[in-house]
Motif scaffolding. Structure first.
Motif, mmCIF file in Angstrom:
data_model
loop_
_atom_site.group_PDB
_atom_site.id
_atom_site.type_symbol
_atom_site.label_atom_id
_atom_site.label_comp_id
_atom_site.label_asym_id
_atom_site.label_seq_id
_atom_site.Cartn_x
_atom_site.Cartn_y
_atom_site.Cartn_z
ATOM 1 N N ALA A 387 60.937 -61.055 50.321
ATOM 2 C CA ALA A 387 60.929 -61.809 51.574
ATOM 3 C C ALA A 387 59.617 -62.553 51.785
ATOM 4 O O ALA A 387 59.601 -63.680 52.297
ATOM 5 C CB ALA A 387 61.197 -60.871 52.742
ATOM 6 N N ARG A 388 58.518 -61.951 51.395
ATOM 7 C CA ARG A 388 57.221 -62.604 51.602
ATOM 8 C C ARG A 388 57.096 -63.865 50.759
ATOM 9 O O ARG A 388 56.633 -64.904 51.240
ATOM 10 C CB ARG A 388 56.111 -61.616 51.266
ATOM 11 N N SER A 389 57.519 -63.766 49.517
ATOM 12 C CA SER A 389 57.481 -64.941 48.642
ATOM 13 C C SER A 389 58.410 -66.030 49.175
ATOM 14 O O SER A 389 58.068 -67.216 49.173
ATOM 15 C CB SER A 389 57.884 -64.540 47.220
ATOM 16 N N ARG A 390 59.591 -65.643 49.627
ATOM 17 C CA ARG A 390 60.563 -66.603 50.157
ATOM 18 C C ARG A 390 60.031 -67.307 51.393
ATOM 19 O O ARG A 390 60.157 -68.523 51.553
ATOM 20 C CB ARG A 390 61.853 -65.869 50.495
ATOM 21 N N ASP A 391 59.396 -66.544 52.284
ATOM 22 C CA ASP A 391 58.963 -67.094 53.561
ATOM 23 C C ASP A 391 57.695 -67.917 53.471
ATOM 24 O O ASP A 391 57.304 -68.561 54.454
ATOM 25 C CB ASP A 391 58.775 -65.960 54.577
ATOM 26 N N ASP A 392 57.029 -67.920 52.323
ATOM 27 C CA ASP A 392 55.894 -68.822 52.144
ATOM 28 C C ASP A 392 56.350 -70.278 52.238
ATOM 29 O O ASP A 392 55.618 -71.140 52.741
ATOM 30 C CB ASP A 392 55.224 -68.584 50.785
ATOM 31 N N ASP A 393 57.549 -70.568 51.744
ATOM 32 C CA ASP A 393 58.124 -71.915 51.831
ATOM 33 C C ASP A 393 59.641 -71.782 51.770
ATOM 34 O O ASP A 393 60.251 -71.915 50.708
ATOM 35 C CB ASP A 393 57.619 -72.792 50.685
ATOM 36 N N PRO A 394 60.281 -71.484 52.910
ATOM 37 C CA PRO A 394 61.736 -71.265 52.913
ATOM 38 C C PRO A 394 62.531 -72.454 52.387
ATOM 39 O O PRO A 394 63.537 -72.270 51.703
ATOM 40 C CB PRO A 394 62.043 -70.996 54.392
ATOM 41 N N LYS A 395 62.080 -73.670 52.716
ATOM 42 C CA LYS A 395 62.810 -74.854 52.251
ATOM 43 C C LYS A 395 62.777 -74.954 50.731
ATOM 44 O O LYS A 395 63.802 -75.223 50.090
ATOM 45 C CB LYS A 395 62.215 -76.111 52.878
ATOM 46 N N ALA A 396 61.597 -74.740 50.129
ATOM 47 C CA ALA A 396 61.487 -74.809 48.673
ATOM 48 C C ALA A 396 62.316 -73.702 48.022
ATOM 49 O O ALA A 396 62.963 -73.928 46.988
ATOM 50 C CB ALA A 396 60.026 -74.696 48.247
ATOM 51 N N PHE A 397 62.305 -72.518 48.628
ATOM 52 C CA PHE A 397 63.129 -71.421 48.110
ATOM 53 C C PHE A 397 64.606 -71.812 48.095
ATOM 54 O O PHE A 397 65.309 -71.633 47.088
ATOM 55 C CB PHE A 397 62.923 -70.174 48.976
ATOM 56 N N PHE A 398 65.067 -72.358 49.195
ATOM 57 C CA PHE A 398 66.489 -72.669 49.312
ATOM 58 C C PHE A 398 66.894 -73.837 48.415
ATOM 59 O O PHE A 398 67.908 -73.769 47.711
ATOM 60 C CB PHE A 398 66.827 -72.979 50.765
ATOM 61 N N THR A 399 66.119 -74.928 48.428
ATOM 62 C CA THR A 399 66.477 -76.083 47.589
ATOM 63 C C THR A 399 66.397 -75.721 46.112
ATOM 64 O O THR A 399 67.178 -76.240 45.310
ATOM 65 C CB THR A 399 65.553 -77.275 47.901
#
Length: 565
Positions: A387-399
């Protein structure tokens, strides 16, 4: 002898020597202009290297800088020497030190001999020129440009602004209609000598010395005064990118250059050994005799420019990250977002995966971890569920997730308990299909058996978050396909909305749904909502739930058997 070559050289002199000898070996005289920025020592060494070639001459040197008069002065000096010392020349071909002949020189000679009175120069009025870059079209002829655009950008811009503000304009010499085009031309002796020997040349030269980028307008304008037969095109293949910078050709462009059928190409990388070897020494690889047609490769260049400027849909390059809303598509493929479904239905994710064949995730933006399908900790592209890695840049994670799994439909759950930083990305994405059962987040609270004071506090917070989220989904900026049902209206008839959603996703076997997934037991849910109201909270997102009436699709007691006597 019919063709003379004027070469403007300023760098990679060893390649210029190689090309010059190639021209003279075919019988074409060459006049070289070496930029005065080149040191005297280097110039003397270059001149000594070509001293043995009787067809090579060196003209007076000028300081050449992009966009200034020096380039025109250099071509004038070279052309004057060519006409004076080689009276048999009938066409003069202007080239640069980075130009490379693509076809046997004899073919060019024969081509021009068959067209003895034709001038090949791109010449179009400013209204018809689509390729100017930098915001100056007609103004390049009406304003003065005493400062270098490259060396003194601030003074250049200030000068232009002042002239615009005070409406300072220059007059074009009588009889001239400004034209523009590529600086690489091939003119007949008659036309070129008429330009250089015109009694009004001092007037024209004084005017064009203050024109911006005069090498693209001087000959292009004056040729209209004297030529009897103009082919408004260049025999040199010269391509430019969206910023107006020339494309550089490398070794891997060999087949592309052969397809162009052009006589000469620029700009060749000086270390492209394969190109120089293929076109200067390998006569067996020469192209077929045909009309030059650079348009054959225009489609490839157009695609290259589009790829460079727009990129691929949904792909974000770390080195060229786009500005907000400048990206070529937020994501690379279509996906579905479900809000409230996994709370209302039991085992919804396995059921949806079975029906659609898509990859169905849980709550990708849950506080604890990204709930990938099957409980995986890693997914395509080495994306972690951390979750911490994901929340650093949620948009980049999702795209990145959508890009790495393209070709397979992705579905995931979303709700007010998730990280809301991604909501605008979802709302503005045309690839998103968002289905919302508003208020369904209350079902897990209803079944949690916690203290009611804690439930009320959680319900108030979740409802506030979902209300703000629904406002985003209903904004004028939303481009996603959004469907919203209140929980009360959805459970009245769940089959129709489920069928609509499934049809849009696409199913493994396109048939009507026989049954919906099993709904959670909602017996007493209406009383739960009433209790929230009694405690001072208004749970309005669920819709109109009756307090005591039986909820459809909830488990019912078994019926007594009906006996026939």
């Amino acid at each position: 002898m019919s063709v003379g070559i004027v070469m403007l050289v300023h760098t990679a002199l060893h390649r210029a020597e190689q090309v010059a000898r190639h021209w003279t070996a075919a019988g074409c005289p060459v006049v070289l202009h070496v930029d005065s920025n080149v040191s005297r020592k280097t110039y003397r060494r270059f001149r000594a290297a070509l001293a043995d070639d009787r067809r090579v001459r060196f003209c007076r040197r000028h300081r050449c800088e992009w966009g200034t008069w020096g380039i025109v002065a250099a071509s004038q000096s070279g052309a004057e020497m060519m006409l004076a010392e080689f009276p048999d020349v009938r066409h003069v071909y202007l080239a640069s030190g980075s130009c490379l002949p693509l076809r046997p020189v004899q073919e060019l000679i024969e081509y021009l001999e068959a067209r003895p009175r034709t001038d090949f120069i791109e010449s179009a009025t400013t209204a018809d020129v689509p390729w100017t870059v930098g915001g100056l079209d007609e103004e390049r002829f009406t304003l003065r440009f005493p400062f270098s655009w490259k060396k003194n950008r601030l003074l250049f811009d200030l000068s232009v602004d002042l002239q615009r503000r005070f409406n300072l304009r220059r007059k074009t010499p009588a009889g001239l209609v400004p034209h523009m085009g590529s600086q690489w031309w091939c003119l007949t002796r008659q036309t070129l000598s008429a330009i250089l020997e015109d009694p009004d040349r001092p007037v024209f030269d004084a005017y064009f010395k203050r024109v911006w980028i005069p090498d693209e307008s001087y000959y292009q304008t004056l040729v209209r005064q004297y030529s009897t037969n103009i082919e408004s095109r260049s025999l040199t293949l010269s391509k430019f990118d969206f910023q107006g910078k020339p494309h550089i050709f490398y070794d891997d462009h060999l087949q592309l250059l052969r397809r162009s059928d052009c006589f000469v190409a620029r700009k060749i990388w000086p270390y492209a050994d394969r190109l120089y070897k293929a076109f200067l020494t390998d006569s067996s690889m020469a192209m077929n005799r045909t009309e030059p047609n650079p348009g054959k490769i225009d489609r490839i260049f157009a695609k290259a420019v589009e790829r460079r400027t727009r990129g691929r849909p949904g792909l974000y390059m770390q080195s060229r990250f786009p500005n907000e809303d400048w990206e070529n598509g937020l994501t690379s493929s279509q996906y579905s977002v479900f809000e409230g479904f996994t709370e209302l239905f039991e085992d919804f994710e396995p059921w949806l995966a079975k029906i659609t064949g898509a990859r169905v995730h849980g709550h990708l933006f849950a506080p604890g971890r990204a709930e990938f399908s099957g409980g995986a900790h890693l997914i395509n592209g080495a994306l972690s569920d951390n979750a911490r890695s994901r929340d650093d840049d949620p948009k980049a994670f999702f795209t990145s997730l959508i890009w790495n799994t393209r070709g397979e439909r992705q579905c995931f759950q979303f709700g007010p308990g998730d990280n809301q930083a991604i909501e605008w990305t979802l709302a503005k994405d045309p690839n998103a299909q968002i289905s919302v059962i508003s208020g369904a987040w209350a079902v897990p609270l209803f079944r949690s058996n916690q203290n009611f004071s804690a439930l009320r506090s959680q319900a108030a917070a979740l409802q506030k978050i979902e209300a703000a989220h629904l406002k985003v989904l209903r904004s004028t900026w939303t481009k996603a396909r959004v469907r919203v049902w209140t929980m009360a209206e959805f459970i009245e008839s769940p089959m129709e909305p489920l069928q609509t959603i499934i049809d849009e996703i696409g199913t493994v076997s396109p048939r009507r749904l026989a049954e919906a997934p099993r709904m959670a037991d909602l017996e007493g849910f209406g009383r739960f909502l009433q209790n929230l109201k009694n405690q001072g909270m208004h749970p309005y997102l669920m819709g109109d739930f009756p307090v005591e009436s039986e909820v459809k699709h909830a488990p019912k007691p078994p019926r007594k058997p009906y006996l026939v006597q």
